[in-house]
Motif scaffolding. Sequence first.
Motif, PDB file in Angstrom:
ATOM      1  N   VAL A  59      36.930 -18.077  78.398  1.00  0.00           N
ATOM      2  CA  VAL A  59      37.502 -17.352  77.444  1.00  0.00           C
ATOM      3  C   VAL A  59      36.861 -17.145  76.567  1.00  0.00           C
ATOM      4  O   VAL A  59      35.892 -17.521  76.067  1.00  0.00           O
ATOM      5  N   ASP A  60      37.340 -16.011  75.552  1.00  0.00           N
ATOM      6  CA  ASP A  60      36.457 -15.469  74.589  1.00  0.00           C
ATOM      7  C   ASP A  60      36.620 -16.636  73.208  1.00  0.00           C
ATOM      8  O   ASP A  60      37.672 -17.278  73.166  1.00  0.00           O
ATOM      9  N   THR A  63      39.780 -16.974  71.046  1.00  0.00           N
ATOM     10  CA  THR A  63      40.929 -17.578  71.599  1.00  0.00           C
ATOM     11  C   THR A  63      40.632 -19.096  71.417  1.00  0.00           C
ATOM     12  O   THR A  63      41.746 -19.667  71.357  1.00  0.00           O
ATOM     13  N   ARG A  66      41.255 -19.963  67.932  1.00  0.00           N
ATOM     14  CA  ARG A  66      42.687 -20.082  67.739  1.00  0.00           C
ATOM     15  C   ARG A  66      43.487 -21.334  68.272  1.00  0.00           C
ATOM     16  O   ARG A  66      44.524 -21.775  67.729  1.00  0.00           O
ATOM     17  N   ARG A  67      43.194 -21.576  69.630  1.00  0.00           N
ATOM     18  CA  ARG A  67      43.810 -22.571  70.227  1.00  0.00           C
ATOM     19  C   ARG A  67      43.688 -23.992  69.592  1.00  0.00           C
ATOM     20  O   ARG A  67      44.427 -24.710  69.180  1.00  0.00           O
TER      21      ARG A  67
END
Length: 392
Positions: A59-60, A63, A66-67
């Motif tokens: 994933v980038d 992301t 933020r997660r």
Amino acid sequence: MAHDGFETQDSGSDGGQTQDAAAVPAVPAMLSEDELALVNALQLSPRASWTELGRALGVDPVTVARRFHRLTAQGAAWVGFSPGPRLLEQICVAYVVIDCAPGTTARVAGALGAHPHMVTIERTASGHDILATVATRDLPALSRYTLDLLPRLPGITAVRSRIVTHMFTEGGRWRIAALAPAQRARLTAPPPSARATTTARATARATAAAHRQLASVDRALAVRLAHDGRAPYQTLARDLGVSLSTAKRRVEALIRHGLLRFRCDFARPLGGWPVAVTFWARVPPADLPEIGQALIRLPETRNCAAISGPQNLILQATLHSVSDILRLETHLATTHPTLDIADRVVTLRQDKLLGRLLDEHGRSVGVVPADLWAEPALWPRDGTPAPVTGLP
């Protein structure tokens, strides 16, 4: 109705039904597969960059960041530190069993949570009320804490200590195995510089450094990293009033010399591991090294140590269900016939985990950084500074 990212029950106006609903505690959502994968990635490489983590997870980086920020804001996951193998050889660690007067266990556990020498606190379903992991700078300090101070705390009726004589493994090395082998390999491959052969002179220097006493700046770093093990070097330098190069050099030296180890923890009940059990066992002394090394290879093992007392081995495991306790005990008995389990103790609630204060769901709600080098005291009754209990 949503609150802090968790689902809660909305109140209505149906008399008895409303009263029943209000009496039921809100149940947080379980961690998703993506969140558990991130936790596992951070267990393997706690200070990896968002880019490195994103590459392993597919994933980038935005992301991933933020997660993780969402998880930390909810208290569902965090990065801190634990003592490294060289530091464990220098300090004194004990498993302390505490009995309380009827009706006082919760209050006692809350008071003990403010003590910087109380590393971990568990309320148990057994003949005793509290099982705590205590760490001090040496045996005399542990003696003063457990003999002179803890018995004075209101509600405590008995204190019994089992000294760790050798730590086979500690909780910072426990993994949840939520990643594929290829993903794990991306995060555990050593950098090229770490593959170089170390000279005998460099090895001697590293050994000597590992046995030195931690300087005041190192202790300050440890306190700061207890709040945020992923704090950037710029932040550490600013908070400690040192240069960026000094902060980076000191942290890298602490890790390289085995004095500190970064670790990622999470709310285990929300991740599918709601059961913790402690086995007290007797092993023939000649078999202890071999059995201890075998036990640390079990995926359930969180802590394993040789200890003083009538039982000379303690094994703490994290499991998916209560029924797994019998399965694990049966496996231990059949695999190691000379291992005699004297007691198995189930944790009812964990109130503290390596300096993190936890709620009933295992979420972090505050921090009391472990200060193993301070003189033991009954915080904060004797005028010492109040510990930090809020998250930054």
